[in-house]
Design a protein around this motif. Structure first.
Motif, mmCIF file in Angstrom:
data_model
loop_
_atom_site.group_PDB
_atom_site.id
_atom_site.type_symbol
_atom_site.label_atom_id
_atom_site.label_comp_id
_atom_site.label_asym_id
_atom_site.label_seq_id
_atom_site.Cartn_x
_atom_site.Cartn_y
_atom_site.Cartn_z
ATOM 1 N N LEU A 159 2.764 14.203 8.370
ATOM 2 C CA LEU A 159 2.655 13.054 7.473
ATOM 3 C C LEU A 159 2.491 13.498 6.024
ATOM 4 C CD1 LEU A 159 2.550 10.025 7.083
ATOM 5 C CD2 LEU A 159 0.130 10.072 7.728
ATOM 6 N N SER A 165 5.101 12.642 3.179
ATOM 7 C CA SER A 165 4.589 11.864 2.048
ATOM 8 C C SER A 165 4.901 12.515 0.719
ATOM 9 C CB SER A 165 3.067 11.705 2.163
ATOM 10 O OG SER A 165 2.721 11.069 3.348
ATOM 11 N N TYR A 214 -3.830 2.155 3.247
ATOM 12 C CA TYR A 214 -2.956 2.938 4.111
ATOM 13 C C TYR A 214 -1.475 2.714 3.828
ATOM 14 C CZ TYR A 214 -6.839 4.796 6.716
ATOM 15 O OH TYR A 214 -7.972 5.492 7.066
ATOM 16 N N ASN A 225 -0.491 3.723 1.131
ATOM 17 C CA ASN A 225 -0.350 5.049 0.533
ATOM 18 C C ASN A 225 -0.353 6.038 1.696
ATOM 19 O OD1 ASN A 225 -0.647 7.518 -0.711
ATOM 20 N ND2 ASN A 225 -2.490 6.961 -1.849
ATOM 21 N N PRO A 226 0.777 6.687 1.988
ATOM 22 C CA PRO A 226 0.823 7.555 3.165
ATOM 23 C C PRO A 226 -0.125 8.742 3.086
ATOM 24 C CG PRO A 226 2.876 7.685 1.928
ATOM 25 C CD PRO A 226 2.055 6.615 1.300
ATOM 26 N N SER A 250 1.103 4.272 7.594
ATOM 27 C CA SER A 250 1.329 5.400 6.677
ATOM 28 C C SER A 250 2.598 6.159 7.042
ATOM 29 C CB SER A 250 0.129 6.346 6.702
ATOM 30 O OG SER A 250 -0.989 5.747 6.103
ATOM 31 N N PHE A 251 2.837 6.364 8.346
ATOM 32 C CA PHE A 251 4.060 7.040 8.783
ATOM 33 C C PHE A 251 5.303 6.229 8.397
ATOM 34 C CE2 PHE A 251 1.900 10.117 11.544
ATOM 35 C CZ PHE A 251 2.740 11.209 11.373
ATOM 36 N N VAL A 277 5.664 4.077 5.873
ATOM 37 C CA VAL A 277 5.873 4.167 4.430
ATOM 38 C C VAL A 277 6.392 5.550 4.048
ATOM 39 C CG1 VAL A 277 4.703 4.095 2.193
ATOM 40 C CG2 VAL A 277 4.182 2.381 3.916
ATOM 41 N N ALA A 278 5.846 6.597 4.652
ATOM 42 C CA ALA A 278 6.307 7.957 4.355
ATOM 43 C C ALA A 278 7.759 8.140 4.766
ATOM 44 C CB ALA A 278 5.422 8.978 5.063
#
Length: 166
Positions: free
Chosen positions: A56, A60, A111, A113-114, A140-141, A143-144
């Motif tokens: 991650l 990110s 979250y 924000n990754p 988070s995953f 978004v990343a």
């Protein structure tokens, strides 16, 4: 740049390699400090949190690096925004504070924000803090992944012009 068969994607990703050495040293030191301070590490957290947190973290960081590196080639002044963005991310990411300090109503936004998910997984693996909720880590995953795809697409689209600009 046009005469040699050189994958242009190597240049921005090579900038990440020295940071991986720093990350490895910091992980070892965090583990030592965690053990010395009496924190017991669970094997499950270590086996789940460390690899997922590192994946991650890399995803990110790689997405914005690809996006910004292509942008900085074309617009040199954009590099001034990078340092501001890094300072903003320092405060927007739970680096110096645990996510529990953020009110419950704002945790979902945290979250997005990754880096928050990556830091939560790495903390759980190395410093024996509670594992972040699975829904937060999945957010988070997601978004990343989107950031990585957007960065890669932007870089691939922009790389045709690099030789003309440089």
């Amino acid at each position: 740049l046009t005469k040699v068969a050189f994958p242009r994607l190597v240049a921005p990703t090579a900038a990440l390699l020295p940071e991986f050495v720093d990350l490895a040293v910091a992980a070892v030191l965090a583990t030592i400090v965690g053990l010395a301070s009496g924190g017991g590490m669970s094997a499950t957290d270590l086996l789940i949190g460390l690899p997922l947190g590192l994946v991650l973290l890399v995803a990110s960081v790689a997405g914005p690096v690809l996006l910004l590196s292509a942008t900085v080639v074309k617009y040199r002044d954009a590099s001034a925004l990078v340092s501001f963005g890094l300072q903003f991310l320092l405060f927007a990411s739970p680096v110096a504070y645990p996510p529990e300090f953020v009110p419950e109503a704002w945790r979902t936004a945290l979250y997005l924000n990754p880096l928050a998910g990556a830091l939560g997984l790495l903390r759980a693996a190395l410093v024996d803090t509670p594992m972040p909720p699975a829904t937060s880590v999945l957010l988070s995953f997601a978004v990343a992944t989107v950031l990585l795809l957007v960065g890669l697409l932007h870089f691939r689209r922009s790389e045709r012009e690099f030789a003309d600009i440089i």
